[in-house]
Design an enzyme around this catalytic site. Structure first.
Site, mmCIF file in Angstrom:
data_model
loop_
_atom_site.group_PDB
_atom_site.id
_atom_site.type_symbol
_atom_site.label_atom_id
_atom_site.label_comp_id
_atom_site.label_asym_id
_atom_site.label_seq_id
_atom_site.Cartn_x
_atom_site.Cartn_y
_atom_site.Cartn_z
ATOM 1 N N GLU A 1 -40.930 -15.657 -28.710
ATOM 2 C CA GLU A 1 -41.787 -15.860 -27.534
ATOM 3 C C GLU A 1 -42.834 -16.904 -27.906
ATOM 4 O O GLU A 1 -44.023 -16.626 -28.012
ATOM 5 C CB GLU A 1 -42.476 -14.586 -27.055
ATOM 6 C CG GLU A 1 -43.109 -14.810 -25.679
ATOM 7 C CD GLU A 1 -43.951 -13.665 -25.160
ATOM 8 O OE1 GLU A 1 -45.032 -13.951 -24.608
ATOM 9 O OE2 GLU A 1 -43.541 -12.509 -25.293
ATOM 10 N N HIS B 1 -44.289 -20.766 -27.109
ATOM 11 C CA HIS B 1 -44.363 -21.574 -25.898
ATOM 12 C C HIS B 1 -44.617 -23.054 -26.175
ATOM 13 O O HIS B 1 -45.155 -23.433 -27.216
ATOM 14 C CB HIS B 1 -45.437 -21.015 -24.981
ATOM 15 C CG HIS B 1 -45.219 -19.568 -24.656
ATOM 16 N ND1 HIS B 1 -44.126 -19.137 -23.941
ATOM 17 C CD2 HIS B 1 -45.921 -18.456 -24.993
ATOM 18 C CE1 HIS B 1 -44.175 -17.814 -23.823
ATOM 19 N NE2 HIS B 1 -45.243 -17.385 -24.458
ATOM 20 N N HIS C 1 -40.831 -12.768 -18.966
ATOM 21 C CA HIS C 1 -42.177 -13.067 -19.449
ATOM 22 C C HIS C 1 -43.203 -12.727 -18.374
ATOM 23 O O HIS C 1 -42.926 -12.848 -17.181
ATOM 24 C CB HIS C 1 -42.282 -14.544 -19.824
ATOM 25 C CG HIS C 1 -43.578 -14.907 -20.440
ATOM 26 N ND1 HIS C 1 -44.653 -15.353 -19.689
ATOM 27 C CD2 HIS C 1 -43.995 -14.865 -21.732
ATOM 28 C CE1 HIS C 1 -45.674 -15.591 -20.507
ATOM 29 N NE2 HIS C 1 -45.301 -15.297 -21.738
ATOM 30 N N ASP D 1 -46.099 -15.268 -30.100
ATOM 31 C CA ASP D 1 -46.716 -15.709 -28.840
ATOM 32 C C ASP D 1 -47.561 -16.957 -29.062
ATOM 33 O O ASP D 1 -48.618 -17.132 -28.452
ATOM 34 C CB ASP D 1 -47.557 -14.607 -28.202
ATOM 35 C CG ASP D 1 -47.687 -14.764 -26.680
ATOM 36 O OD1 ASP D 1 -47.253 -15.807 -26.156
ATOM 37 O OD2 ASP D 1 -48.216 -13.848 -26.038
#
Length: 330
Positions: A8, A10, A169, A293
């Site tokens: 996860e 980004h 998400h 994250d």
């Protein structure tokens, strides 16, 4: 632990930056924090350096929220998804294929085009599935289409054929549904609203009959399952008590059956050992995967916690690497 896999993590693109700004997040989190995040979303060399420092071998990247999901015009959203996946491949994954992989961006304003774009990204670019940022705006900013609703099943049919995961998400609740947050705007996003919105979305999927129609579907939830490992037993108990009532959906099995067989959980942004142990006890160690994250969270912080957390060496290897390697054929 070395050679971890995270999923996860980004990024942003030049096209995404032309459509959205981070002023809202800056107001909530602070301008300095968001300036650093915005820089790291675009920067590849810093990302790779931080992966090395944290013992991370592979990152599966995805476009930062809200992405295609909040584009009102259907044709604009479809075009955005195609160009976004092209740019992710050209700028990130094709240049560092051994380190950087990606989830496809899909525009569910058109489920058929979303299915076609997912197939293109998987087959042409080697993308590992799709990441969807919650509900999709249809018509205007206060009209949502959720992933369990019938128009989206055309997309799910293709997902099942391709046999790739979909990462669900978080996204902020609809603007028209935020009365409970009035006066406490810090709760709308990642601190609280994300989890409530996404957990409810996942429960809709479980109750819709989707996993009965497509039993091989795999959905991934971040943040240690958005609270579901703790709350799902209570939900199941009360649903059983309401078995003669209405609004129970079309599911043929218990919600825990779908949770245990169709969902994976990541540790993204939730670096708490008791929460991890509770998640393992509910869903099993084979369905939990490490994530950070990034860049909203630090790879270093995530890895420092995970590498020393009180679990067995075998479980650490499974969560840190082999579960993801098996799921994504890495």
């Amino acid at each position: 632990m070395k050679n971890k896999i995270v999923l996860e993590e980004h990024l942003t693109t030049s096209l995404n930056n032309s459509l959205w700004d981070s002023s809202g997040e800056s107001a909530r989190n602070g301008a300095g924090y968001m300036a650093d995040v915005d820089f790291r979303l675009l920067d590849t060399s810093r990302r790779l350096d931080e992966m090395d420092e944290a013992g991370i071998a592979v990152s599966i990247l995805s476009l930062t929220s809200p992405g295609a999901q909040s584009i009102i015009d259907k044709n604009t959203a479809v075009d955005f998804a195609v160009k976004t996946n092209n740019e992710i491949y050209e700028v990130f994954t094709s240049k560092h294929p051994e380190r950087l992989q990606a989830f496809a961006t899909v525009a569910l304003q058109s489920p058929k085009e979303a299915a076609n774009e997912l197939e293109r990204a998987v087959k042409e670019f080697g993308f590992k599935g799709a990441l969807v940022n919650g509900y999709t705006n249809i018509g205007d900013e206060n009209t949502a289409q959720y992933l369990d609703e019938e128009p989206i099943w055309e997309f799910w049919d293709r997902v099942a054929q391709l046999n790739v995961p979909v990462y669900l998400h978080p996204r902020e609740p609809l603007a028209s549904q935020r009365r409970i947050y009035e006066g406490y705007s810090s709760l709308i996003g990642s601190a609280w609203g994300f989890a409530h919105e996404t957990a409810t979305h996942a429960i809709r999927l479980m109750l819709s009959g989707l996993f009965d129609q497509y039993p091989n579907l795999t959905v991934i939830l971040g943040h240690l399952g958005e609270g579901l490992p703790f709350m799902l037993p209570r939900l199941e108990h009360r649903l059983n008590m309401q078995h003669e009532g209405t609004g129970l959906g079309k599911a043929k099995k218990k919600v825990s059956d779908y949770f245990n067989n169709n969902f994976y959980i990541t540790t993204s942004g939730h670096f708490h050992t008791k929460g991890l142990l509770n998640t393992i006890s509910e869903i099993g160690v084979d369905r939990v995967m490490f994530s950070a994250d990034y860049p909203y969270e630090s790879m270093k912080t995530a890895s420092k916690w995970f590498d020393k957390t009180l679990i067995s060496r075998n479980d650490r290897i499974k969560i840190g690497r082999t579960n993801a390697a098996n799921l994504f054929n890495l």
